[in-house]
Design a protein around this motif. Structure first.
Motif, PDB file in Angstrom:
ATOM      1  N   ARG A  74     -33.025 -34.184  -9.416  1.00  0.00           N
ATOM      2  CA  ARG A  74     -32.634 -34.668  -8.160  1.00  0.00           C
ATOM      3  C   ARG A  74     -33.883 -35.019  -7.636  1.00  0.00           C
ATOM      4  O   ARG A  74     -34.908 -34.438  -7.559  1.00  0.00           O
ATOM      5  CB  ARG A  74     -31.602 -34.051  -7.474  1.00  0.00           C
ATOM      6  N   ASP A  75     -33.704 -36.044  -6.602  1.00  0.00           N
ATOM      7  CA  ASP A  75     -34.775 -36.447  -5.808  1.00  0.00           C
ATOM      8  C   ASP A  75     -35.310 -35.423  -4.893  1.00  0.00           C
ATOM      9  O   ASP A  75     -34.515 -34.620  -4.248  1.00  0.00           O
ATOM     10  CB  ASP A  75     -34.138 -37.635  -4.712  1.00  0.00           C
ATOM     11  N   CYS A  76     -36.655 -35.262  -4.959  1.00  0.00           N
ATOM     12  CA  CYS A  76     -37.331 -33.946  -4.076  1.00  0.00           C
ATOM     13  C   CYS A  76     -36.910 -34.080  -2.735  1.00  0.00           C
ATOM     14  O   CYS A  76     -36.873 -32.773  -2.022  1.00  0.00           O
ATOM     15  CB  CYS A  76     -38.846 -34.491  -4.297  1.00  0.00           C
ATOM     16  N   SER A  77     -36.690 -35.455  -1.966  1.00  0.00           N
ATOM     17  CA  SER A  77     -36.366 -35.197  -0.735  1.00  0.00           C
ATOM     18  C   SER A  77     -35.149 -34.526  -0.386  1.00  0.00           C
ATOM     19  O   SER A  77     -34.878 -33.725   0.619  1.00  0.00           O
ATOM     20  CB  SER A  77     -36.421 -36.568  -0.058  1.00  0.00           C
ATOM     21  N   GLU A  78     -34.090 -34.969  -1.289  1.00  0.00           N
ATOM     22  CA  GLU A  78     -32.654 -34.025  -1.146  1.00  0.00           C
ATOM     23  C   GLU A  78     -32.918 -32.580  -1.428  1.00  0.00           C
ATOM     24  O   GLU A  78     -32.127 -31.771  -0.717  1.00  0.00           O
ATOM     25  CB  GLU A  78     -31.783 -34.729  -2.176  1.00  0.00           C
ATOM     26  N   VAL A  79     -33.822 -32.326  -2.247  1.00  0.00           N
ATOM     27  CA  VAL A  79     -33.905 -30.724  -2.522  1.00  0.00           C
ATOM     28  C   VAL A  79     -34.633 -30.287  -1.595  1.00  0.00           C
ATOM     29  O   VAL A  79     -34.234 -29.086  -1.050  1.00  0.00           O
ATOM     30  CB  VAL A  79     -34.842 -30.615  -3.838  1.00  0.00           C
ATOM     31  N   LEU A  80     -35.628 -30.703  -0.948  1.00  0.00           N
ATOM     32  CA  LEU A  80     -36.243 -30.096   0.249  1.00  0.00           C
ATOM     33  C   LEU A  80     -35.239 -29.988   1.382  1.00  0.00           C
ATOM     34  O   LEU A  80     -35.331 -29.071   2.078  1.00  0.00           O
ATOM     35  CB  LEU A  80     -37.397 -30.882   0.662  1.00  0.00           C
ATOM     36  N   LYS A  89     -31.201 -24.841  -6.989  1.00  0.00           N
ATOM     37  CA  LYS A  89     -31.662 -24.819  -8.473  1.00  0.00           C
ATOM     38  C   LYS A  89     -31.086 -25.775  -9.385  1.00  0.00           C
ATOM     39  O   LYS A  89     -31.697 -26.426 -10.114  1.00  0.00           O
ATOM     40  CB  LYS A  89     -31.277 -23.189  -9.071  1.00  0.00           C
ATOM     41  N   LYS A  90     -29.640 -25.851  -9.545  1.00  0.00           N
ATOM     42  CA  LYS A  90     -28.970 -27.011 -10.215  1.00  0.00           C
ATOM     43  C   LYS A  90     -29.610 -28.315 -10.064  1.00  0.00           C
ATOM     44  O   LYS A  90     -30.048 -29.157 -10.851  1.00  0.00           O
ATOM     45  CB  LYS A  90     -27.412 -27.045 -10.217  1.00  0.00           C
ATOM     46  N   MET A  91     -29.720 -28.721  -8.558  1.00  0.00           N
ATOM     47  CA  MET A  91     -30.409 -30.071  -8.545  1.00  0.00           C
ATOM     48  C   MET A  91     -31.689 -30.081  -8.825  1.00  0.00           C
ATOM     49  O   MET A  91     -32.168 -31.413  -9.442  1.00  0.00           O
ATOM     50  CB  MET A  91     -30.452 -30.028  -6.902  1.00  0.00           C
ATOM     51  N   VAL A  92     -32.689 -29.037  -8.944  1.00  0.00           N
ATOM     52  CA  VAL A  92     -33.909 -29.356  -9.681  1.00  0.00           C
ATOM     53  C   VAL A  92     -33.724 -29.366 -11.123  1.00  0.00           C
ATOM     54  O   VAL A  92     -34.639 -30.222 -11.673  1.00  0.00           O
ATOM     55  CB  VAL A  92     -34.707 -27.781  -9.133  1.00  0.00           C
ATOM     56  N   GLU A  93     -32.911 -28.658 -11.673  1.00  0.00           N
ATOM     57  CA  GLU A  93     -32.757 -28.770 -13.159  1.00  0.00           C
ATOM     58  C   GLU A  93     -32.164 -30.068 -13.468  1.00  0.00           C
ATOM     59  O   GLU A  93     -32.662 -30.723 -14.621  1.00  0.00           O
ATOM     60  CB  GLU A  93     -31.623 -27.729 -13.747  1.00  0.00           C
TER      61      GLU A  93
END
Length: 91
Positions: A35-41, A28-32
């Motif tokens: 951060r790069d979408c690939s990392e989040v996925l 959640k913090k990464m999305v806020e």
């Protein structure tokens, strides 16, 4: 609703759930932070894997305790409930 009962793996499941929740908070913090979408996925895939593994532990514990007991006592309802739960779990 079934009565409350504990299994051998309850503490393990609770600990793993706590870690998965923490990991999901990190995602959640990464999305806020944008951060790069690939990392989040990739991190979401890790959370999904952790949750699936928790489900496997619960399933094994259920089979080893509730289902074995049900077979010994002739309780067919537990088997029917297990089949329904497995169907939902593997969707």
């Amino acid at each position: 609703m079934s009565e409350r009962h504990e299994h051998k793996s309850t503490k393990t499941v609770i600990n793993r759930l706590s870690r998965a929740i923490g990991h999901l908070e990190s995602v959640k913090k990464m999305v806020e932070e944008g951060r790069d979408c690939s990392e989040v996925l990739i991190q979401i895939a890790a959370v999904k894997s952790a949750v699936n593994n928790i489900g496997k532990i619960i399933l094994q514990d259920h089979i080893n305790n509730c289902v074995v007991n049900a077979v010994e006592t002739g309780d067919k309802e537990v088997i029917e409930e297990l089949n329904k739960a497995i169907e939902q779990f593997i969707k």
